[in-house]
Design an enzyme around this catalytic site. Structure first.
Site, short mmCIF file in Angstrom:
data_model
loop_
_atom_site.label_atom_id
_atom_site.label_comp_id
_atom_site.label_asym_id
_atom_site.label_seq_id
_atom_site.Cartn_x
_atom_site.Cartn_y
_atom_site.Cartn_z
N GLU A 85 -6.56 -9.14 86.96
CA GLU A 85 -7.76 -8.07 87.38
C GLU A 85 -8.94 -8.57 86.67
OE1 GLU A 85 -4.94 -4.01 86.99
OE2 GLU A 85 -6.54 -4.24 85.83
N CYS A 86 -9.94 -8.55 87.75
CA CYS A 86 -11.18 -8.91 87.36
C CYS A 86 -11.27 -10.07 86.58
CB CYS A 86 -11.93 -7.77 86.83
SG CYS A 86 -13.76 -7.61 86.75
#
Length: 516
Positions: free
Chosen positions: A383-384
């Site tokens: 994620e991210c």
């Protein structure tokens, strides 16, 4: 206060008229003061924020829980709140943004006020009064007029002198009829430094614990603490109606099933890169998992990147994974030479890899370890910040390129502005609906994006959609055992997603012969 709150979980929300009003410092100061009084406070944060709960954890040495009206409906909010209060005495809930700011900035849904209503919480409204005088009155009058359920039980003024507080307090109380319960002065030691994603992390702020202790002392001196405690449901030094058989204050949960007066003992996190206590879901109340009970099988060992560069994780996500049979194994992409042995899955969470790009590049053995594990088919979520780490290169704000894991081709780069900011719902793209991915056809998982970096290839396996505007875009690289992209996901909004990830790890471990 309304007598009906006497049988509810004792607690109070720290709200504000806008972001930057000082909610986090006041929340931390109140948590410290309650802890010093032996009231066993528990902390919560409205909204999807990762950083403010880290400050709460710095005070309590216990995890703080997120309460988000977009991720969870009212019943789930009440359950999460009750679960988070197990063994606690009084709740302190830090609001997000301005108290009425919800989805898209225009809806009440997802606002802190909406959460206060769902949990029957009184609100202490914080106002940054620096540079204001009588103009405080129309500002407060508007907020009070909009308070249809009469949640605002008192006002706290921030960034002012004691002398001005004594002059303005009676004026506000006489003309508006709302108690003005205290103030914090404008002192450098009571401020928290920020960067583009919000506050700096507690570990980055010099003398953070001493700042909080000083703020707690100032709060005790400048605030009618006994009235604040009364509003929160604390009477005579104990949470109202919460005396346990042993004579110690416990947690009242008459209207919110799941809170237990006895609770479980929670261990303090070790300093440095060791994660905060991730707990046992069976004891702490994990978010709802799929209805079928988890069989008594060997645990699925999931490596979780946890250090200065990767530190954004929802407690509810981790507990859900544990409840599904996962053993969470922390490791550091910055400091460890390679992945832990015997992993069956891998999670690369968000954080600040761009601030540590040179160190991540220098740790070539870890980058190769991650690349080889993914090439070998280990189930993985990124994620991210974790998504940035999987690219060939990461260009920092100066434009310098740093080698990353090379799982994905191309580069990530700084844009100088927020990219695709806000809440979203994710579903499989049309062309992926036949694939046996972690997000199944017809499934939907909620999350949000909050980043200043972008990628040359964000993926096209999912469609993200904003809840208010309906704006949509393609994103995410996904397959039968991986899911990589910018969105931060809230797993309890789609428990099947987490279940399929854990099961993919179990199949991988069986195939590799590493399941115990």
């Amino acid at each position: 206060m309304d007598g009906k709150r006497g049988g509810r979980i004792p607690g109070i929300m720290i709200g504000a008229v806008k972001s930057g009003s000082g909610k986090t410092m006041i929340t931390c100061a109140l948590l410290e003061a309650l802890k010093e009084r032996g009231l066993r406070p528990r902390a919560f944060k409205c909204g999807p924020d990762y950083i403010d709960p880290m400050f709460h954890r710095t005070v309590l040495e216990l995890p703080s829980r997120n309460l988000d009206g977009f991720f969870s409906g009212p019943e789930d909010l009440r359950r999460l709140y009750a679960d988070g209060m197990a063994g606690g005495g009084v709740a302190v809930v830090e609001a997000a943004m301005g108290i009425y700011d919800g989805l898209g900035g225009i809806r009440e849904e997802g606002s802190a006020y909406d959460t206060a209503c769902a949990l029957d919480l009184p609100v202490l409204l914080v106002v940054d009064a620096h540079g204001m005088g009588r103009s405080l009155l129309p500002l407060l009058a508007g907020f009070l007029q909009y308070d249809r359920e009469k949640r605002i039980a008192g006002v706290m003024l921030n960034q002012i002198s004691g002398a001005f507080f004594q002059r303005v307090k009676p004026v506000i109380q006489e003309e508006l009829g709302v108690p003005v319960l205290g103030f914090l002065p404008r002192l450098p030691a009571l401020s928290l430094e920020s960067r583009h994603l919000g506050l700096k992390l507690p570990e980055e702020i010099q003398d953070m614990r001493e700042r909080i202790r000083k703020a707690a002392r100032e709060l005790e001196q400048g605030t009618e603490m006994e009235r604040v405690l009364e509003i929160a449901g604390v009477r005579d030094g104990y949470p109202a109606g919460s005396m346990t058989a042993g004579g110690n204050p416990g947690c009242v949960g008459a209207d919110l099933s799941g809170a237990e007066a006895s609770g479980r003992a929670e261990s303090a996190p070790a300093p440095g890169r060791t994660p905060a206590h991730w707990g046992s879901s069976a004891a702490s109340g994990a978010p709802a998992a799929p209805s079928a009970p988890v069989p008594a099988l060997s645990p699925v060992r999931i490596g979780v990147a946890r250090d200065e560069a990767f530190c954004f994780y929802y407690e509810e996500n981790l507990r859900l994974l544990e409840g599904l049979g996962a053993e969470l194994v922390p490791f550091s992409p910055l400091h460890d030479p390679r992945l832990p042995e015997g992993l069956h899955g891998l999670i690369l969470g968000g954080g600040y890899p761009e601030l540590y790009a040179a160190q991540l590049e220098e740790n070539a053995s870890m980058r190769e370890s991650v690349r080889a594990a993914i090439a070998g088919g280990i189930p993985s979520l990124a994620e991210c910040g974790g998504f940035l780490y999987l690219h060939q290169t990461l260009r920092d704000e100066t434009g310098a390129a740093h080698a990353m894991c090379g799982v994905l081709p191309g580069s990530c780069f700084y844009t100088g502005k927020l990219v695709r900011f806000g809440y979203l719902s994710l579903e499989a793209a049309e062309g992926q609906k036949h694939a046996a991915g972690l997000l199944r056809p017809g499934g939907q998982v909620k999350g949000h994006e909050f980043h200043y970096y972008d990628s040359q290839d964000n993926g096209r396996d999912c469609i993200a959609r904003k809840p208010v505007s309906g704006q949509s875009w393609a994103c995410v690289h996904s397959g039968p055992h991986f899911f990589w992209g910018f969105p931060h996901l809230y797993y309890p909004s789609c428990p099947e997603f987490a279940e399929r990830f854990v099961e993919a790890g179990r199949r991988y471990g069986t195939r590799m012969g590493t399941m115990r």
